[in-house]
Design an enzyme around this catalytic site. Structure first.
Site, short mmCIF file in Angstrom:
data_model
loop_
_atom_site.label_atom_id
_atom_site.label_comp_id
_atom_site.label_asym_id
_atom_site.label_seq_id
_atom_site.Cartn_x
_atom_site.Cartn_y
_atom_site.Cartn_z
N GLU A 116 0.86 -1.19 0.00
CA GLU A 116 0.00 0.00 0.00
C GLU A 116 0.89 1.23 0.00
O GLU A 116 2.10 1.14 0.26
CB GLU A 116 -0.95 -0.02 1.20
CG GLU A 116 -2.03 -1.08 1.04
CD GLU A 116 -3.14 -0.99 2.06
OE1 GLU A 116 -3.39 0.09 2.60
OE2 GLU A 116 -3.77 -2.03 2.30
N HIS A 243 -9.61 9.46 2.62
CA HIS A 243 -9.11 8.40 1.75
C HIS A 243 -9.25 8.89 0.31
O HIS A 243 -10.29 9.44 -0.05
CB HIS A 243 -9.92 7.12 1.96
CG HIS A 243 -9.23 5.90 1.41
ND1 HIS A 243 -9.10 5.68 0.06
CD2 HIS A 243 -8.61 4.88 2.03
CE1 HIS A 243 -8.44 4.55 -0.12
NE2 HIS A 243 -8.12 4.04 1.07
N ARG A 289 -1.28 9.23 1.69
CA ARG A 289 -2.70 9.43 1.43
C ARG A 289 -3.14 10.89 1.32
O ARG A 289 -3.95 11.24 0.48
CB ARG A 289 -3.44 8.83 2.62
CG ARG A 289 -4.47 7.89 2.21
CD ARG A 289 -4.99 7.22 3.40
NE ARG A 289 -4.89 5.80 3.16
CZ ARG A 289 -5.36 4.90 3.98
NH1 ARG A 289 -5.92 5.26 5.11
NH2 ARG A 289 -5.27 3.64 3.69
N HIS A 352 -12.16 9.40 6.17
CA HIS A 352 -11.85 7.99 6.38
C HIS A 352 -11.39 7.67 7.80
O HIS A 352 -11.79 6.67 8.38
CB HIS A 352 -10.77 7.60 5.39
CG HIS A 352 -10.39 6.15 5.40
ND1 HIS A 352 -11.29 5.16 5.11
CD2 HIS A 352 -9.21 5.53 5.65
CE1 HIS A 352 -10.68 3.98 5.18
NE2 HIS A 352 -9.43 4.18 5.53
N ARG A 387 -2.01 9.23 8.84
CA ARG A 387 -1.81 7.81 9.16
C ARG A 387 -1.28 7.01 7.98
O ARG A 387 -1.75 7.18 6.84
CB ARG A 387 -3.14 7.21 9.61
CG ARG A 387 -3.06 5.76 10.02
CD ARG A 387 -4.38 5.28 10.57
NE ARG A 387 -5.42 5.28 9.57
CZ ARG A 387 -5.65 4.28 8.73
NH1 ARG A 387 -4.91 3.18 8.77
NH2 ARG A 387 -6.62 4.36 7.86
C1 SIN Z 1 -7.65 0.67 2.38
O1 SIN Z 1 -7.94 -0.50 2.15
O2 SIN Z 1 -7.30 1.47 1.54
C2 SIN Z 1 -7.81 1.16 3.79
C3 SIN Z 1 -6.68 0.76 4.60
C4 SIN Z 1 -6.52 1.71 5.74
O3 SIN Z 1 -7.30 2.63 5.90
O4 SIN Z 1 -5.54 1.57 6.46
#
Ligand code: SIN
Length: 521
Positions: A116, A243, A289, A352, A387
């Site tokens: 990620e 998000h 993010r 989010h 975060r």
């Molecule tokens: C996601 O799946 O993008 C969310 C993961 C997160 O918020 O840590």
């Protein structure tokens, strides 16, 4: 007869249920309560991406450095250190070995670690793209197996403290202590006085005060508001994380398109098919993010469009077939007429995660005696100003363990006599049923104010305007609250206006842009 518990845990997501499990297994009389009719109605249950876990070759230093970079070094370094050292192993000890969760494996049978944004290593375990419900159902089964009582359909109203509620005036002069909660039975319309030696708030986030959110409808920041009214310290409340990619669809709301989709190759494009992230950051789709959310928002404004697009159809690089790896996203989008294997997904940023919260120490203790906070409602300082992806489930689990350990090793007992001085809930003589139209109007006003003035890109003027508007709504809602028949909806509305006030005021006071608190000059 008023029950006295060792510990009341409010919330049934990963943090609440894990804490209850640790405490029950240590012999404590624990009860878990939720305002929902179903235990699994939590934001944990909706988590898609995954959970940071131990991996051969990865190091605590490398994880810590990613968390600090994503958080703009605004983080509590001690929290980052303990999280990076102890968190990833706990996934194996608790989730894999104890709860027997079988995370997704590769064809050769090894655990499939995914990537990620802003991670320098593929260190995230997942179950397809519905990791949350896998963890949630394992926790519920285990909690039931060891007979943890879970009281559903009970909305916590307020924390009981010695200073605020005791009939003994001498309690006014003692340090503030939490002694339980008042909770509304949603279906019987009665308020219970639930007394306890300790209370753990695990009530989750507050995304519902924004026009667009990925959160479960129950995320109305109840714990934050209760703790604020009780006088607990609250920090970093200006840091609301958006998000970058939630589904933009006329019928499907609150649906997340996991960051793992970008981790597995997806590109952000505009309506003409042009990739645009390079203009904003060299890290492109895999930047932190806040950066990606702002870039999308900025392009939407410049191009005068309501959404941008995420293309996984042409860029997927994973080993597991796309429809299997992202089965929930595939099926949900298909229900909305979008085939993600053939066409790009319309997306918009959405509220989010709340990076601020009730200030807690490394044991989950708040500034009030006997009151703990864990998970999204708390602020350990781990996340700093923004975060890192897939750190929240693990933070909830780790601080559940820390707070349970603290309670276990410092057993406190409040005397029966002191509990006897706590009165039951006071019902005013005359109350009115509320008109749902008024309630909806107040909700809409809060959500739009927060979205437009205290959202992804803020301005000084906008925040000041939000401050004035929120004060006005608060005045009206508090009056309304005093006169209305008590319901879950009224309690949530009162909590939400308090939370909006907390966020806007923190944002006004922090005049410097950092992480997800961005003020345009
Ligand atoms: C996601 O799946 O993008 C969310 C993961 C997160 O918020 O840590």
């Amino acid at each position: 007869m008023r029950e006295i518990y060792d510990v009341i845990v409010i919330g049934t997501g990963i943090s609440g249920l894990s804490a209850a499990i640790f405490l029950k297994e240590a012999g404590f009389k624990v009860i878990v309560i939720t305002k929902e009719d179903k235990i699994e109605d939590t934001t944990t249950n909706l988590a898609q991406g995954g959970i940071i876990a131990w991996k051969e070759g990865d190091t605590p230093e490398s994880l810590a450095s990613d968390i600090l970079n994503a958080g703009y070094n605004y983080n509590n370094k001690k929290a980052v250190e303990v999280f990076s050292e102890s968190g990833p192993k706990l996934v194996f000890d608790f989730l894999i070995n104890k709860l027997k969760i079988d995370f997704t494996k590769t064809k050769s049978g090894d655990l499939n670690y995914t990537e990620e944004a802003a991670h320098s290593n593929r260190r995230i375990l997942h179950y397809e793209d519905h990791t949350g419900d896998k963890i949630q159902s394992a926790l519920i089964s285990y909690a039931k197996k060891i007979h943890i009582p879970i009281l559903t359909s009970h909305t916590s109203i307020d924390l009981i403290t010695n200073n605020h509620h005791s009939r003994d005036y001498q309690e006014l002069y003692k340090p503030r202590e939490v002694m339980g909660i008042y909770a509304l039975d949603n279906h019987k319309d009665i308020v219970k006085t639930m007394l306890a030696h300790n209370v753990i708030l695990a009530t989750g986030g507050l995304g519902n005060i924004y026009e667009h959110t990925t959160n479960h409808p129950s995320a109305t920041g109840d714990g934050l508001s209760m703790a604020y009214r009780a006088g607990a310290d609250i920090i970093n409340a200006e840091f609301v994380q958006f998000h970058p990619t939630s589904l933009f669809h006329k019928d499907i709301k609150r649906f997340l398109i996991s960051e793992a989709v970008r981790g597995e190759g997806a590109k952000l494009i505009d309506h003409k098919g042009n990739k645009f992230m390079k203009k904003h950051t060299p890290l492109k789709e895999l930047a932190a993010r806040d950066v990606v959310a702002r870039a999308i928002f900025d392009e939407m404004r410049k191009q005068g469009v309501k959404y941008m697009l995420l293309d996984i159809a042409n860029f997927y690089k994973g080993e597991i077939p796309l429809v299997e790896r992202f089965s929930t996203i595939y099926n949900t989008c298909l229900q909305g007429g979008i085939d993600i294997t053939k066409q790009p997904i319309p997306i918009v940023p959405a509220a989010h995660y709340f990076c601020g919260g009730i200030k807690v120490n490394l044991a989950g203790r708040t500034s009030i005696e006997n009151l703990y906070a864990i998970g999204e409602v708390s602020c350990t300082g781990l996340h700093g100003a923004n975060r890192l992806a897939s750190s929240s489930l693990l933070e909830g689990l780790l601080w559940a363990k820390f707070s349970a350990n603290d309670i276990i090793s410092n057993r406190t007992e409040i005397s029966k006599q002191r509990f006897n001085n706590i009165p039951d809930w006071f019902f005013p003589e005359h109350t009115e049923s509320f008109d749902p139209i008024l309630l909806n109007q107040d909700w809409q006003a809060i959500r739009l104010t927060m979205w437009n003035y205290a959202g992804i890109i803020r301005t000084k003027k906008g925040l000041e305007r939000a401050g004035a508007d929120i004060n006005y709504y608060a005045h009206r809602i508090f009056k309304f609250y005093k006169e209305a028949v008590l319901t879950r909806q009224i309690i949530e509305l009162r909590n939400s206006i308090v939370n909006a006030f907390i966020i806007v005021n923190s944002a006004i006071h922090n005049t410097k842009s950092v992480g997800c608190h961005f003020i345009k000059e």
